[in-house]
Design an enzyme around this catalytic site. Structure first.
Site, PDB file in Angstrom:
ATOM      1  N   SER A 157       0.859  -1.189   0.000  1.00 33.07           N
ATOM      2  CA  SER A 157       0.000   0.000   0.000  1.00 33.07           C
ATOM      3  C   SER A 157       0.892   1.234   0.000  1.00 33.07           C
ATOM      4  CB  SER A 157      -0.878   0.013   1.259  1.00 33.07           C
ATOM      5  OG  SER A 157      -1.488   1.274   1.460  1.00 33.07           O
ATOM      6  N   TYR A 170      -1.135  -0.431  10.680  1.00 30.61           N
ATOM      7  CA  TYR A 170      -1.386  -0.823   9.294  1.00 30.61           C
ATOM      8  C   TYR A 170      -0.198  -0.449   8.415  1.00 30.61           C
ATOM      9  CZ  TYR A 170      -3.443  -1.017   4.641  1.00 30.61           C
ATOM     10  OH  TYR A 170      -3.688  -1.299   3.311  1.00 30.61           O
TER      11      TYR A 170
END
Length: 263
Positions: A157, A170
């Site tokens: 990501s 995350y």
């Protein structure tokens, strides 16, 4: 108001004919779209996720379009179950030569909230699950690489490199995936296994639905509302392209952003 315009398909024909692909996190979003695209380009595809009903529906969709797919329900955080899935897929479809390592979860919160269960869930799935898939399928990838292309493609990501408030855990898991991919390529590239990471920006999938923090939810909802964010098909086309280039070409790290996304 943003419009939704997915990437036009740039690949034609069946450049993946004869290949056996595995897609984890295939029950929705990027995983489901990628499974359909790989099958449409000729690959036999095994789809992995926990939700059997969704996998069965996905297989029916792929088969209705003329493709070949099998559903293998599995929780990728269960190492033994993933290994059993790898063995089953090899028996049913043949040696796996393309792995899209895509399962993950996004749970955003301020670090001082001490949502340690959310921390652990992200670590277990985003790191542990990814490692379990690598461990289970790497022997097949290295065997396949002796005769043809072999691809390990990990989903990271932009959060791996962006500094975003409340994304600490995350982002940490995705930074692990991005750097792991670089390190794996050092070992596997000489064995002719191509190793790649994709780092998407904002994609209109169900992943933001997991986010319970009000500020993070507002940020993501605002992006979806205000700009033309990425669609799952955009990522699927990118994965397909990575796997379709000539064997001696390794697209190692691709960041994919909506044109209008600034953060």
């Amino acid at each position: 108001m943003a419009t939704s315009t997915a990437t036009s398909q740039i690949l034609t024909g069946t450049p993946l004919a004869g290949r056996v692909a595995v897609v984890s996190g295939a029950s929705s979003g990027i995983g489901a779209a990628t499974a359909q695209r790989l099958a449409g380009l000729g690959a036999k595809v095994a789809v992995l996720a926990r939700r059997k009903d969704r996998l069965d529906a996905l297989v029916q969709t792929i088969e209705a379009a003329g493709g070949t797919a099998v559903a293998v329900p599995v929780d990728v955080t269960d190492r033994a179950a993933v290994q059993a899935a790898a063995d089953e897929i090899a028996e049913r479809l043949g040696t796996v030569d393309l792995v899209f390592n895509n399962a993950g979860v996004q749970l955003i919160s301020a670090i001082e909230e001490l949502k340690v269960d959310d921390w652990q869930r992200q670590i277990d799935l985003n790191v542990g699950g990814v490692m379990n898939v690598i461990a289970a399928f790497l022997p097949q990838l290295t065997a396949a690489a002796a005769d043809g292309p072999a691809d390990l493609i990990n989903t990271s990501s932009i959060a791996a490199t962006r500094i975003l408030e409340k994304f600490s855990i995350y982002s940490g898991t995705k930074a692990y995936i991005s750097h792991l991919t670089r390190l794996l390529r050092v070992e596997l590239g000489p064995k002719n296994v191509r190793v790649s990471a994709i780092e998407p920006g904002m994609v209109d999938t169900e992943l933001p639905d997991h986010v319970t923090d009000a500020d993070a939810t507002a940020l993501m909802a605002g992006l979806i509302r205000d700009i033309d964010v990425l669609q799952s098909d955009d990522i699927a086309e990118t994965v397909a392209f990575i796997a379709s280039v000539p064997r001696h070409v390794n697209l190692t790290e691709i960041t994919i952003l909506p044109t209008a996304q600034a953060v």
